[in-house]
Design a protein around this motif. Structure first.
Motif, PDB file in Angstrom:
ATOM      1  N   ILE A 147       0.864  -1.183   0.000  1.00  0.00           N
ATOM      2  CA  ILE A 147       0.000   0.000   0.000  1.00  0.00           C
ATOM      3  C   ILE A 147       0.898   1.229   0.000  1.00  0.00           C
ATOM      4  N   GLY A 148       0.580   2.191  -0.835  1.00  0.00           N
ATOM      5  CA  GLY A 148       1.337   3.438  -0.879  1.00  0.00           C
ATOM      6  C   GLY A 148       0.420   4.624  -1.019  1.00  0.00           C
ATOM      7  N   ILE A 149       0.931   5.796  -0.730  1.00  0.00           N
ATOM      8  CA  ILE A 149       0.208   7.054  -0.947  1.00  0.00           C
ATOM      9  C   ILE A 149       1.075   7.877  -1.882  1.00  0.00           C
ATOM     10  N   ASN A 150       0.640   7.979  -3.128  1.00  0.00           N
ATOM     11  CA  ASN A 150       1.476   8.547  -4.176  1.00  0.00           C
ATOM     12  C   ASN A 150       0.712   9.574  -5.009  1.00  0.00           C
ATOM     13  N   GLY A 151       1.359  10.030  -6.088  1.00  0.00           N
ATOM     14  CA  GLY A 151       0.738  11.026  -6.953  1.00  0.00           C
ATOM     15  C   GLY A 151       0.378  12.288  -6.200  1.00  0.00           C
ATOM     16  N   LEU A 152       1.286  12.726  -5.330  1.00  0.00           N
ATOM     17  CA  LEU A 152       0.975  13.806  -4.394  1.00  0.00           C
ATOM     18  C   LEU A 152       0.834  15.167  -5.067  1.00  0.00           C
ATOM     19  N   ASP A 160      -2.616   3.795  -3.281  1.00  0.00           N
ATOM     20  CA  ASP A 160      -2.220   2.735  -4.210  1.00  0.00           C
ATOM     21  C   ASP A 160      -2.238   1.374  -3.523  1.00  0.00           C
ATOM     22  N   LEU A 161      -2.846   0.399  -4.150  1.00  0.00           N
ATOM     23  CA  LEU A 161      -2.829  -0.980  -3.689  1.00  0.00           C
ATOM     24  C   LEU A 161      -2.244  -1.832  -4.813  1.00  0.00           C
TER      25      LEU A 161
END
Length: 280
Positions: A147-152, A160-161
């Protein structure tokens, strides 16, 4: 010999009880924290690995509710309200559940977060928000569920999964402009009565400039509509420290009346004790 063996057993028994076998988890814990604009987003989850297994359509069946990880709930926490698919998701903690499909995933934010895996009794009343996102095939397999937190961006980010050859990205909008404008308006409007009270209290308690402390507490009282008893109490203490006992008594009486109206026994006693002391 028998006594020696008993003695050794008594010595070793506590050590054996304290010993713990430590082995790595099959699905280790993961944690991420990311600030998006001015909003903090935290995710805690377990990360299963494919380990040679076919994942989607096999280990994770298509069209069925998935815990989105392993073990305990995968939990996301937003520090502010966010917008997802045009709908508001209130700030706070949610369990993330998903329904993977070949071309899209359902993503569900669930209010109950203390489950091991799927809830024993699913309740639609606990569904805070549900949306569907497009699935993207990955050219390179991802071995461990990620799991990520992107496209900031200052105003949005993507959750993101990714696992095996499947990837989904859920856009969420954050209230950066709203928070920033409110902060600017507050700063340009100048200090509040509570700011003056806090400054006065600090100067009084730290033996700072007592005259400045008096100026600040007077401003706090002038600006506050209900003249809080604790602000009047501070003013009376400052007046007494300045040597103005007569003024301190009058202010303490005002604080006493407000404390009695608020049913605050502690401040009632403090003011009565000070009035008696300053009246001697």
């Amino acid at each position: 010999m028998k006594k020696l063996l008993i003695a050794l057993a008594l010595i070793l028994a506590p050590l054996a009880s304290e010993a713990q076998v430590k082995t790595p988890q099959a699905s280790p814990k993961g944690y991420i924290k990311q600030t998006v604009g001015l909003t903090d987003v935290e995710v805690t989850y377990s990360r299963p690995g494919a380990r040679g297994r076919a994942v989607f359509g096999n280990l994770v069946p298509f069209g069925k509710l998935w815990r989105t990880g392993a073990n305990e709930n995968t939990i996301i926490n937003f520090s502010d309200d966010v917008i997802i698919d045009g709908k508001t998701l209130k700030k706070g903690k949610y369990a993330i559940y998903t329904v993977p499909r070949i071309e899209s995933w359902d993503i569900i934010f669930y209010l109950s977060t203390d489950n091991w895996g799927l809830p024993e009794n699913w309740s639609d009343a606990y569904v805070a928000l549900k949306t569907t996102v497009k699935e993207d095939a990955l050219p390179t397999p991802v071995e461990t569920f990620t799991i990520g937190i992107n496209g900031l961006d200052p105003n949005f980010g993507y959750l993101d999964l990714a696992w095996e050859n499947s990837h989904v990205a859920l856009k969420f909008e954050v209230p950066t402009a709203k928070i920033a404008v409110a902060s600017i308006d507050k700063a340009l409007a100048g200090p509040t009565w509570n700011d003056y009270f806090a400054a006065s209290q600090y100067l009084f308690q730290s033996n700072g400039n007592i005259e400045t402390a008096r100026t600040y507490v007077d401003k706090a009282l002038d600006m506050s509509s209900d003249k809080p008893y604790y602000v009047s109490r501070l003013k009376s203490l400052i007046q007494a420290k300045q040597g103005d006992k007569k003024g301190a008594i009058e202010t303490a009486k005002a604080s006493l009346a407000s404390a009695e109206a608020a049913n605050n026994a502690d401040y009632v006693k403090l003011n009565k004790d000070s009035i008696a002391e300053w009246s001697r």
